[in-house]
Scaffold this active site. Sequence first.
Site, PDB file in Angstrom:
ATOM      1  CG  HIS A   7      -9.975  -7.327  22.290  1.00  0.00           C
ATOM      2  ND1 HIS A   7     -10.707  -8.458  22.589  1.00  0.00           N
ATOM      3  CD2 HIS A   7     -10.447  -6.361  23.117  1.00  0.00           C
ATOM      4  CE1 HIS A   7     -11.567  -8.189  23.546  1.00  0.00           C
ATOM      5  NE2 HIS A   7     -11.430  -6.920  23.899  1.00  0.00           N
ATOM      6  CD  GLU A 130     -13.234  -8.657  27.267  1.00  0.00           C
ATOM      7  OE1 GLU A 130     -14.329  -9.119  26.917  1.00  0.00           O
ATOM      8  OE2 GLU A 130     -12.627  -7.774  26.631  1.00  0.00           O
TER       9      GLU A 130
END
Length: 134
Positions: A7, A130
């Site tokens: 994402h 991330e």
Amino acid sequence: MLGRVNHIAIAVPDLAAATASYRDTLGAVVSEPQALPEHGVTVVFVELPNTKVELLEPLGNASPIAAFLEKNPAGGMHHICYEVEDILTARDRLTASGARVLGNGEPKIGAHGKPVLFLHPKDFFGTLIELEQI
């Protein structure tokens, strides 16, 4: 080491307004808001055919997103999340090459119920990264 993009996260000052914009204006499928107190955020995921967009709103004054929004009041891209097969192996390889893992270096459980780590943006050309174990 890197898998697919899981994402792209966008910090927003008003999660309800951002959710409505993606849902009503862009016609996207969006999740229900999910509070993640351990990360200091409330999130909504915009589901796309090939990835997701994560909308982030601060949860409390100590939220790292609150500090981001102080510098960027209108919001903006916060981080990109890549999938990795083994987060501990990835962490060890990255730290051995000089990359800095944020926090105490131990994975936390993220919004998808999987272990995640964040890498210092100064080590990756100004982009917070991330990593999420698949």
